[in-house]
Design an enzyme around this catalytic site. Structure first.
Site, PDB file in Angstrom:
ATOM      1  N   LYS A 148       0.874  -1.180   0.000  1.00 15.88           N
ATOM      2  CA  LYS A 148       0.000   0.000   0.000  1.00 15.88           C
ATOM      3  C   LYS A 148       0.902   1.217   0.000  1.00 15.88           C
ATOM      4  CE  LYS A 148      -3.922   2.276   0.400  1.00 15.88           C
ATOM      5  NZ  LYS A 148      -4.989   2.233  -0.610  1.00 15.88           N
ATOM      6  N   ALA A 203     -21.115  -7.397  -5.516  1.00 18.60           N
ATOM      7  CA  ALA A 203     -21.297  -6.444  -4.420  1.00 18.60           C
ATOM      8  C   ALA A 203     -21.323  -7.204  -3.103  1.00 18.60           C
ATOM      9  CB  ALA A 203     -22.594  -5.670  -4.620  1.00 18.60           C
TER      10      ALA A 203
END
Length: 238
Positions: free
Chosen positions: A37, A201
């Site tokens: 990250k 989702a």
């Protein structure tokens, strides 16, 4: 492809869960994976960050952050307001290259979109990808408005001579509307690159074991998965 850079067309697109799915599919294929990250914002020391979330969902990955800033802002702005050193593109590239020496795949996850600024000099994730000579995976939304942001990201990558590996829909709704269903054909056209997956989702809410089992079915073979873009498009087409 020892390094893959993952960006979104904006925030809350599904970039982190897509990174986790790519990691899980690679692990299932027998590859060692590291997740970097570049700049974590909106999270305080000791709190759960995006790299931690990827590790929770995907399993045995090496998870690393270069910097963390408490306010949920662009990394350059968050660093300035916190009085902390910014992350610079060459630092992202160096960290990813180092991880690539002992991992089969390094996933570099950005913050927000491709051109979100890391520092006052205007350094971006695109600059890091260029330094790494690494392909970029763009995570896009499913519905109305996604074609514009996806094409802009693709044009910027082409202008910089960076390979766009493909596009993944970060959150495919259970009941897609007309725009989302039409976008299955339009997204690869505007991107000039293949559609490489669609995550359902709510995928991040699955138990980690279920997530890891399902992840290869959400991604195309180019990402170590079994997902068939044409079959998906035909099934969901208006």
């Amino acid at each position: 492809m020892p390094v893959l850079v993952i960006t979104g067309t904006g925030t809350e697109i599904g970039k982190t869960v897509t990174t986790a799915a790519v990691a899980a599919a690679a692990l299932a294929a027998g590859r060692s994976v590291a997740v970097l990250k570049a700049a974590q914002t909106g999270v305080r020391p000791g709190e759960h960050g995006d790299a931690d979330e990827v590790a929770r969902l995907a399993g045995s990955v090496t998870a690393t952050e270069l910097a963390r800033y408490p306010e949920p802002l662009a990394p350059g702005t968050a660093a300035r307001r916190a009085g902390l050193a910014p992350v610079r593109p060459h630092e992202v590239a160096e960290a990813a290259a180092k991880l690539a020496t002992d991992h089969d795949l390094v996933l570099v996850e950005g913050a927000g979109g491709l051109l979100v600024r890391f520092d006052a000099a205007g350094g971006t994730l695109a600059d890091a990808a260029s330094l790494l000579n690494a392909p970029v995976l763009v995570v896009a939304a499913a519905g109305l408005g996604t074609l514009n942001t996806t094409e802009l990201s693709a044009r910027e990558l082409r202008a910089r001579g960076i390979e766009l590996l493909g596009v993944v829909i970060g959150s495919w709704p259970g009941s897609p509307d007309l725009a989302a269903r039409c976008n299955l054909a339009d997204l690869p056209e505007v991107a000039g690159a293949p559609l490489l997956g669609a995550l359902p989702a709510g995928a991040a809410a699955l138990p980690p074991g279920d997530f890891r089992t399902a992840a290869p079915g959400w991604l195309a073979p180019r990402l170590d998965g079994t997902w068939d873009a044409e079959a998906f498009r035909v099934r969901e087409a208006p």
